[in-house]
Design an enzyme around this catalytic site. Structure first.
Site, PDB file in Angstrom:
ATOM      1  CG  ASP A 112       7.659 -12.462   9.648  1.00 31.13           C
ATOM      2  OD1 ASP A 112       7.911 -11.357   9.144  1.00 31.13           O
ATOM      3  OD2 ASP A 112       8.523 -13.330   9.838  1.00 31.13           O
ATOM      4  CG  HIS A 119      14.789 -15.329   3.093  1.00 30.84           C
ATOM      5  ND1 HIS A 119      15.812 -15.740   3.911  1.00 30.84           N
ATOM      6  CD2 HIS A 119      13.639 -15.718   3.712  1.00 30.84           C
ATOM      7  CE1 HIS A 119      15.321 -16.338   4.983  1.00 30.84           C
ATOM      8  NE2 HIS A 119      14.002 -16.348   4.878  1.00 30.84           N
ATOM      9  CD  GLU A 185      13.680 -15.034   9.516  1.00 28.34           C
ATOM     10  OE1 GLU A 185      13.748 -16.185   9.040  1.00 28.34           O
ATOM     11  OE2 GLU A 185      12.598 -14.413   9.632  1.00 28.34           O
ATOM     12  CD  GLU A 187      11.303 -10.496   9.063  1.00 27.96           C
ATOM     13  OE1 GLU A 187      10.157  -9.996   9.076  1.00 27.96           O
ATOM     14  OE2 GLU A 187      11.523 -11.694   9.308  1.00 27.96           O
ATOM     15  CG  ASP A 219      10.692 -13.264  12.714  1.00 28.73           C
ATOM     16  OD1 ASP A 219      10.147 -13.360  13.823  1.00 28.73           O
ATOM     17  OD2 ASP A 219      10.506 -14.075  11.800  1.00 28.73           O
ATOM     18  NE  ARG A 223      16.580 -19.505  10.538  1.00 25.03           N
ATOM     19  CZ  ARG A 223      15.746 -18.735   9.871  1.00 25.03           C
ATOM     20  NH1 ARG A 223      14.502 -19.136   9.668  1.00 25.03           N
ATOM     21  NH2 ARG A 223      16.130 -17.552   9.412  1.00 25.03           N
ATOM     22  CD  GLN A 226      11.538 -21.590  10.909  1.00 25.50           C
ATOM     23  OE1 GLN A 226      12.507 -21.014  11.386  1.00 25.50           O
ATOM     24  NE2 GLN A 226      10.999 -21.235   9.756  1.00 25.50           N
ATOM     25  CE  LYS A 239      10.507 -17.724  11.537  1.00 23.20           C
ATOM     26  NZ  LYS A 239      11.417 -16.745  10.906  1.00 23.20           N
ATOM     27  CB  THR A 243       9.153 -10.334  16.884  1.00 21.39           C
ATOM     28  OG1 THR A 243       8.799 -11.668  16.507  1.00 21.39           O
ATOM     29  CG2 THR A 243       9.395  -9.498  15.641  1.00 21.39           C
ATOM     30  CD  GLU A 344      18.852 -15.941   3.354  1.00 18.30           C
ATOM     31  OE1 GLU A 344      18.754 -15.638   2.143  1.00 18.30           O
ATOM     32  OE2 GLU A 344      18.392 -15.242   4.273  1.00 18.30           O
TER      33      GLU A 344
END
Length: 401
Positions: A112, A119, A185, A187, A219, A223, A226, A239, A243, A344
């Site tokens: 990834d 971002h 996420e 992607e 993904d 948080r 992480q 993570k 996925t 975000e």
């Protein structure tokens, strides 16, 4: 422009200028390879007869290489475009609602990347408000981490809220429990077909000889887990729990009309990363929560392009295998409505997102369903659909369902 005699296919974004590949099972039959045409799946084994299409994975076909991919795509497109092809193909069209879809390919390795300047800048401002949001190396190479291929799952798979270590708010050391900051996420993923030998780097100009096509990726990210584990190394358990990928792999040939010049890069990359072709992609992405659109990230704004990602991934001689998947990292644009993650969109939880039903979110709740969809301009002049990837959050396993 009409590209096929299959009714409604062009309007749905699945005309003969698209033809994404997937794996399906007809009623009473085993898995086999097909392409989506409108609201149908065309059985390629029935139409073309190649033994690779009776496999329960795209891997045997992808391993044949770019010449075979292009020839097959062109042959099928021609059959579906010409009325004379109807007698041969029509008996092998299965209604989509009468088949079962499977994971399209066996994932070999998963990497990834972190290729959106917006971002990376947003994340840096959220977590390091007093420092430069972009690390010194970021504009010199496409940053990435190596993920876990065994937890790449097909669209529709429920996502169990992960447990793990996270820092406590009272600063009394870590605690173990369900993630309270579960995120998404948006992607794109790039699927490798042609392998390489150990010790061989793939130059940017060979990108299309190795990458078969594109999938939509979510993904999922815990948080809090992480953040605690990522000092001093990178993402791991925050993570690796899941996925999600879309069920259809859109071949690179179908994206020819979506190709654009990549974003200007300053400073100029080192020679092995310098672009020689336009592999920026003008792809529209939509992030939905419980059916409501909350963001529209533009893939065209990405700083690093997929040919550069592949060149960097192999620059140390790391080999490619058929079925390798590498993802772009979160897609985010310059405006608030173009951010591709809740981290975000809610600015780290400080600015909750209000949904149409009046409820608010900082991060995901159990029962939330997330869908990421993508589309692009097709060679026929209309819009092609890259498909959707969907997942619903379920409680941590020991809490019950």
């Amino acid at each position: 422009m009409t590209t096929t005699w299959v009714n409604g296919a062009d309007e749905a974004g699945y005309g003969a200028d698209n033809l994404p590949f997937g794996v399906f099972s007809p009623s009473g039959g085993g898995p086999r390879v097909g392409v989506r045409v409108g609201d149908h799946v065309l059985d390629l084994a029935g139409v073309l007869g190649d033994p690779e299409f009776t496999a329960g994975s795209l891997n045997p076909f992808m391993a044949r290489g770019a010449t075979a991919w292009r020839a097959t795509h062109a042959k099928v497109a021609g059959t579906l475009a010409r009325e004379s092809g109807r007698p041969m193909a029509e008996p092998h069209l299965f209604p989509l609602d009468e088949v079962r879809l499977h994971a399209p390919f066996d994932v070999a390795d998963y990497v990834d990347f972190y290729c959106s300047l917006e971002h990376a800048s947003n994340v840096g401002r959220i977590f390091r408000p007093n420092d430069d949001p972009i690390k010194a190396n970021w504009r010199h190479l496409p940053v990435a981490y190596h993920g876990r291929s065994g937890t790449v799952v097909p669209s529709g798979t429920d996502i169990v809220r992960p447990e793990g270590q996270r820092g406590s708010t009272e600063d009394k050391g870590p605690v173990f429990g369900p993630s309270t900051r579960l995120d998404v996420e948006a992607e794109l993923g790039f699927v490798v077909g042609t392998p390489t030998s150990l010790g061989r780097a793939v130059p940017v100009e060979d990108f299309a000889e190795h990458v078969f096509g594109v999938v939509v990726v979510n993904d999922w990210s815990a948080r809090d887990i992480q953040g605690w584990e990522s000092a001093p190394l990178g993402p791991f358990l925050g993570k690796s729990f899941a996925t999600s990928i879309s069920p259809w792999v859109v071949p690179l040939d179908a994206l020819a009309a979506a190709r654009v010049a990549g974003r200007e890069q300053d400073p100029e990359p080192l020679p092995y990363l310098r672009r020689v072709a336009d592999w920026g992609l003008d792809i529209a992405v939509e992030l939905r929560m419980n059916g409501e659109v909350v963001s529209r990230p533009p893939y065209a704004s990405m700083y690093w392009t997929p040919d550069q990602m592949l060149a960097h991934l192999t620059s140390n001689g790391a080999s490619l295998r058929t079925g390798d998947l590498y993802a772009s990292g979160t897609i985010s644009g310059p405006s608030p409505g173009q951010r591709g993650s809740l981290l975000e969109l809610t600015w780290g939880g400080a600015e909750p997102l209000t949904l149409a039903d009046g409820s608010t979110r900082t991060f995901l709740r159990d029962g939330d369903t997330v869908t990421i969809a993508a589309s692009a301009r097709g060679m026929g002049g209309g819009t092609i659909t890259l498909g959707e990837v969907t997942g619903t959050v379920r409680p941590t396993s020991h809490q019950g369902v």
